[in-house]
Design an enzyme around this catalytic site. Structure first.
Site, PDB file in Angstrom:
ATOM      1  N   LYS A  72       0.796  -1.245   0.000  1.00  0.00           N
ATOM      2  CA  LYS A  72       0.000   0.000   0.000  1.00  0.00           C
ATOM      3  C   LYS A  72       0.819   1.281   0.000  1.00  0.00           C
ATOM      4  O   LYS A  72       0.342   2.342   0.405  1.00  0.00           O
ATOM      5  CB  LYS A  72      -1.013   0.023   1.165  1.00  0.00           C
ATOM      6  CG  LYS A  72      -1.783  -1.235   1.378  1.00  0.00           C
ATOM      7  CD  LYS A  72      -2.295  -1.882   0.128  1.00  0.00           C
ATOM      8  CE  LYS A  72      -3.413  -1.135  -0.536  1.00  0.00           C
ATOM      9  NZ  LYS A  72      -3.782  -1.831  -1.818  1.00  0.00           N
TER      10      LYS A  72
ATOM     11  N   GLY B 285       2.321   2.462  -2.860  1.00  0.00           N
ATOM     12  CA  GLY B 285       2.334   3.099  -4.185  1.00  0.00           C
ATOM     13  C   GLY B 285       2.930   2.256  -5.300  1.00  0.00           C
ATOM     14  O   GLY B 285       3.363   2.802  -6.326  1.00  0.00           O
TER      15      GLY B 285
ATOM     16  N   TRP C 219       1.197   2.646  -8.837  1.00  0.00           N
ATOM     17  CA  TRP C 219       1.524   3.962  -9.417  1.00  0.00           C
ATOM     18  C   TRP C 219       2.922   3.934 -10.038  1.00  0.00           C
ATOM     19  O   TRP C 219       3.139   4.286 -11.201  1.00  0.00           O
ATOM     20  CB  TRP C 219       1.429   4.979  -8.285  1.00  0.00           C
ATOM     21  CG  TRP C 219       1.590   6.414  -8.623  1.00  0.00           C
ATOM     22  CD1 TRP C 219       1.600   6.980  -9.865  1.00  0.00           C
ATOM     23  CD2 TRP C 219       1.734   7.480  -7.679  1.00  0.00           C
ATOM     24  NE1 TRP C 219       1.736   8.333  -9.752  1.00  0.00           N
ATOM     25  CE2 TRP C 219       1.819   8.676  -8.432  1.00  0.00           C
ATOM     26  CE3 TRP C 219       1.793   7.546  -6.292  1.00  0.00           C
ATOM     27  CZ2 TRP C 219       1.974   9.918  -7.816  1.00  0.00           C
ATOM     28  CZ3 TRP C 219       1.936   8.784  -5.678  1.00  0.00           C
ATOM     29  CH2 TRP C 219       2.032   9.953  -6.446  1.00  0.00           C
TER      30      TRP C 219
ATOM     31  N   HIS D  29       6.900  -7.343  -2.238  1.00  0.00           N
ATOM     32  CA  HIS D  29       6.885  -6.850  -0.850  1.00  0.00           C
ATOM     33  C   HIS D  29       7.870  -7.660  -0.005  1.00  0.00           C
ATOM     34  O   HIS D  29       7.894  -7.516   1.217  1.00  0.00           O
ATOM     35  CB  HIS D  29       5.494  -6.995  -0.241  1.00  0.00           C
ATOM     36  CG  HIS D  29       4.404  -6.284  -0.996  1.00  0.00           C
ATOM     37  ND1 HIS D  29       4.543  -5.007  -1.469  1.00  0.00           N
ATOM     38  CD2 HIS D  29       3.145  -6.681  -1.351  1.00  0.00           C
ATOM     39  CE1 HIS D  29       3.421  -4.645  -2.088  1.00  0.00           C
ATOM     40  NE2 HIS D  29       2.566  -5.644  -2.023  1.00  0.00           N
TER      41      HIS D  29
ATOM     42  N   ARG E 157       6.020   5.141   2.246  1.00  0.00           N
ATOM     43  CA  ARG E 157       4.875   6.035   2.498  1.00  0.00           C
ATOM     44  C   ARG E 157       4.751   6.211   4.003  1.00  0.00           C
ATOM     45  O   ARG E 157       5.161   5.309   4.760  1.00  0.00           O
ATOM     46  CB  ARG E 157       3.615   5.356   1.950  1.00  0.00           C
ATOM     47  CG  ARG E 157       2.373   6.202   1.995  1.00  0.00           C
ATOM     48  CD  ARG E 157       1.174   5.448   1.427  1.00  0.00           C
ATOM     49  NE  ARG E 157       0.052   6.345   1.220  1.00  0.00           N
ATOM     50  CZ  ARG E 157      -1.145   5.970   0.816  1.00  0.00           C
ATOM     51  NH1 ARG E 157      -1.381   4.693   0.535  1.00  0.00           N
ATOM     52  NH2 ARG E 157      -2.118   6.840   0.655  1.00  0.00           N
TER      53      ARG E 157
ATOM     54  N   SER F  32      -4.618   2.353   4.463  1.00  0.00           N
ATOM     55  CA  SER F  32      -4.786   1.753   3.137  1.00  0.00           C
ATOM     56  C   SER F  32      -4.769   0.221   3.219  1.00  0.00           C
ATOM     57  O   SER F  32      -5.576  -0.462   2.585  1.00  0.00           O
ATOM     58  CB  SER F  32      -3.665   2.265   2.231  1.00  0.00           C
ATOM     59  OG  SER F  32      -3.837   1.801   0.931  1.00  0.00           O
TER      60      SER F  32
ATOM     61  N   ARG G 212      -8.179   3.684  -4.120  1.00  0.00           N
ATOM     62  CA  ARG G 212      -9.199   4.043  -3.145  1.00  0.00           C
ATOM     63  C   ARG G 212      -9.318   5.569  -3.055  1.00  0.00           C
ATOM     64  O   ARG G 212     -10.253   6.145  -3.569  1.00  0.00           O
ATOM     65  CB  ARG G 212      -8.829   3.427  -1.776  1.00  0.00           C
ATOM     66  CG  ARG G 212      -9.899   3.446  -0.716  1.00  0.00           C
ATOM     67  CD  ARG G 212      -9.347   2.864   0.583  1.00  0.00           C
ATOM     68  NE  ARG G 212      -8.224   3.638   1.086  1.00  0.00           N
ATOM     69  CZ  ARG G 212      -8.306   4.654   1.952  1.00  0.00           C
ATOM     70  NH1 ARG G 212      -9.472   4.984   2.440  1.00  0.00           N
ATOM     71  NH2 ARG G 212      -7.223   5.304   2.352  1.00  0.00           N
ATOM     72  N   LYS G 213      -8.339   6.241  -2.437  1.00  0.00           N
ATOM     73  CA  LYS G 213      -8.385   7.710  -2.303  1.00  0.00           C
ATOM     74  C   LYS G 213      -7.152   8.386  -2.888  1.00  0.00           C
ATOM     75  O   LYS G 213      -7.221   9.479  -3.404  1.00  0.00           O
ATOM     76  CB  LYS G 213      -8.483   8.090  -0.818  1.00  0.00           C
ATOM     77  CG  LYS G 213      -9.880   8.062  -0.263  1.00  0.00           C
ATOM     78  CD  LYS G 213      -9.878   8.803   1.076  1.00  0.00           C
ATOM     79  CE  LYS G 213     -11.263   9.199   1.503  1.00  0.00           C
ATOM     80  NZ  LYS G 213     -11.223   9.899   2.810  1.00  0.00           N
TER      81      LYS G 213
HETATM   82  P1  A3P Z   1      -5.147   4.553  -0.616  1.00  0.00           P
HETATM   83  O1  A3P Z   1      -5.748   3.275  -0.144  1.00  0.00           O
HETATM   84  O2  A3P Z   1      -4.706   5.437   0.507  1.00  0.00           O
HETATM   85  O3  A3P Z   1      -6.040   5.278  -1.565  1.00  0.00           O
HETATM   86  P2  A3P Z   1      -0.207  -0.154  -3.766  1.00  0.00           P
HETATM   87  O4  A3P Z   1      -0.224   0.161  -5.223  1.00  0.00           O
HETATM   88  O5  A3P Z   1       1.187  -0.305  -3.238  1.00  0.00           O
HETATM   89  O6  A3P Z   1      -1.123  -1.285  -3.444  1.00  0.00           O
HETATM   90  O7  A3P Z   1      -0.754   1.138  -3.002  1.00  0.00           O
HETATM   91  C1  A3P Z   1      -2.100   1.474  -3.090  1.00  0.00           C
HETATM   92  C2  A3P Z   1      -2.269   2.902  -2.612  1.00  0.00           C
HETATM   93  O8  A3P Z   1      -1.721   3.806  -3.596  1.00  0.00           O
HETATM   94  C3  A3P Z   1      -3.756   3.258  -2.489  1.00  0.00           C
HETATM   95  O9  A3P Z   1      -3.826   4.215  -1.424  1.00  0.00           O
HETATM   96  C4  A3P Z   1      -4.027   3.874  -3.843  1.00  0.00           C
HETATM   97  O10 A3P Z   1      -5.178   4.670  -3.911  1.00  0.00           O
HETATM   98  C5  A3P Z   1      -2.757   4.684  -4.049  1.00  0.00           C
HETATM   99  N1  A3P Z   1      -2.526   5.008  -5.470  1.00  0.00           N
HETATM  100  C6  A3P Z   1      -2.648   4.211  -6.542  1.00  0.00           C
HETATM  101  N2  A3P Z   1      -2.373   4.885  -7.667  1.00  0.00           N
HETATM  102  C7  A3P Z   1      -2.077   6.150  -7.294  1.00  0.00           C
HETATM  103  C8  A3P Z   1      -1.732   7.339  -8.017  1.00  0.00           C
HETATM  104  N3  A3P Z   1      -1.640   7.349  -9.335  1.00  0.00           N
HETATM  105  N4  A3P Z   1      -1.504   8.456  -7.306  1.00  0.00           N
HETATM  106  C9  A3P Z   1      -1.603   8.465  -5.946  1.00  0.00           C
HETATM  107  N5  A3P Z   1      -1.944   7.375  -5.211  1.00  0.00           N
HETATM  108  C10 A3P Z   1      -2.169   6.224  -5.883  1.00  0.00           C
END
Ligand code: A3P
Length: 316
Positions: free
Chosen positions: A73, A75, A78, A123, A145, A153, A277-278
């Site tokens: 969680k 990023g 992304w 991970h 993060r 998250s 999610r957010k």
């Molecule tokens: P939240 O649950 O706080 O929204 P991972 O990819 O490691 O599983 O992490 C997921 C987290 O990254 C989630 O956080 C998700 O919404 C956020 N995320 C995914 N894509 C993103 C983006 N382009 N910019 C910012 N946050 C992003």
């Protein structure tokens, strides 16, 4: 459900009992000191979880492989989309889901079958990754993060998972597991301290450390830093296009409209489970009570004192 979980023995392995006093916990196996999600039978195909994860260390890598390393969680999705666009030189979203490149899901055979250029994600700590990461000096990018947003998250991820992986406890219970390490991939503090120590103890190999919050504050700068680390000749304009294409809003839309299927069912029917999610800094303020926040700070700061890690908890 918790009783079923601890009694369950999906791959003939002894499973640790991770239940708390309310009977809530995770379905994990333990390997090399780390708790990991028990994977569903369609992935395991009759094999034992411990046997398959062990094979990862023996996987053959290529010199130009790239590995995204992160606690859950922080990023990964992304960063993966950004790197794929940078190395392909095109603004084209990945059709595959990132789990198809996740080392602890695809094991040695799956890792070796991915066609180049290859961007893996994991991970796992360094000691469980292919030995060739250090031998071949494979480029690794670590994204971190702040632990409170990572905790929120991860809770929202786990509570929406299908049974038997789904977490039934509330946020306060999850936070306790997050801090004590009684959850998949262990505690975040242990992950970070272990990663730092393992990298320091290895022969030098290239690692870029990124922060989710820095990517949010200035995505173009982060994209340029990644391009530089990967020795790509990306223009400033292209980096700007990549940053814009990988905004949270764009990626969420792409996920809903064109992403391929996950290798197995992950979200509970009727749940709001999603990897997008957010996407904000500071959502933790909507989840922690004042007392929970103080307790979190006390435990986290004690574990991380003198570690050198500094996190950003609020947006500017
Ligand atoms: P939240 O649950 O706080 O929204 P991972 O990819 O490691 O599983 O992490 C997921 C987290 O990254 C989630 O956080 C998700 O919404 C956020 N995320 C995914 N894509 C993103 C983006 N382009 N910019 C910012 N946050 C992003």
């Amino acid at each position: 459900m918790a009783t079923e979980k601890s009694a369950m023995d999906p791959n003939l392995e002894e499973l640790p009992d991770l239940r708390n006093s309310k009977g809530h916990g995770f379905l994990c196996f333990q390997h090399d000191g780390l708790y990991l999600f028990v994977l569903p039978p369609q992935i395991m195909k009759g094999r034992r979880n411990t046997d398959t994860v062990k094979t990862v260390t023996e996987a053959e890598l290529k010199d130009d492989d790239i590995i995204i390393c992160a606690y859950p969680k922080c990023g990964t999705h992304w960063l993966w989309e950004v790197i794929e666009m940078l190395i392909s030189g095109t603004i084209k979203y990945q059709k595959d889901v990132k789990e198809t490149r996740m080392m602890e899901f695809i094991f040695k055979e799956g890792i070796e079958a991915v066609p180049p250029p290859r961007v893996f994600n994991t991970h796992l700590p360094l000691r469980m990754l292919p030995k060739q990461v250090v031998e071949k000096k494979v480029k690794c990018i670590q994204i971190m993060r702040n632990p409170k947003d990572a905790c929120v998250s991860f809770f929202n991820h786990c509570r929406n998972l299908v049974e038997p992986q789904g977490y039934e406890g509330d946020f306060a219970e999850f936070t306790e597991a997050f801090l004590s390490g009684k959850l998949p991939f262990g505690s975040y503090s242990t992950y970070l301290l272990t990663w730092k120590a393992e990298v320091a103890a290895s022969q030098e190999f290239p690692v870029l450390n990124l922060f989710y919050e820095e990517m949010k504050f200035d995505p173009v700068k982060s994209v340029k830093d990644i391009a530089k680390f990967l020795r790509l000749k990306s223009t400033d304009q292209f980096c700007e296009e990549v940053a814009a294409a990988c905004s949270f809003k764009k990626m969420k839309k792409v996920d809903e409209e064109m992403k391929g299927d996950l290798p197995f069912k992950i979200w509970k029917d009727g749940s709001d489970g999603t990897f997008y999610r957010k996407g904000e800094i500071g959502d933790w303020k909507n989840w922690f009570t004042v007392a929970e926040n103080e307790k979190f700070d006390q435990i986290w700061n004690e574990k991380m004192k003198d570690s050198g890690f500094e996190f950003t908890y609020t947006p500017v």
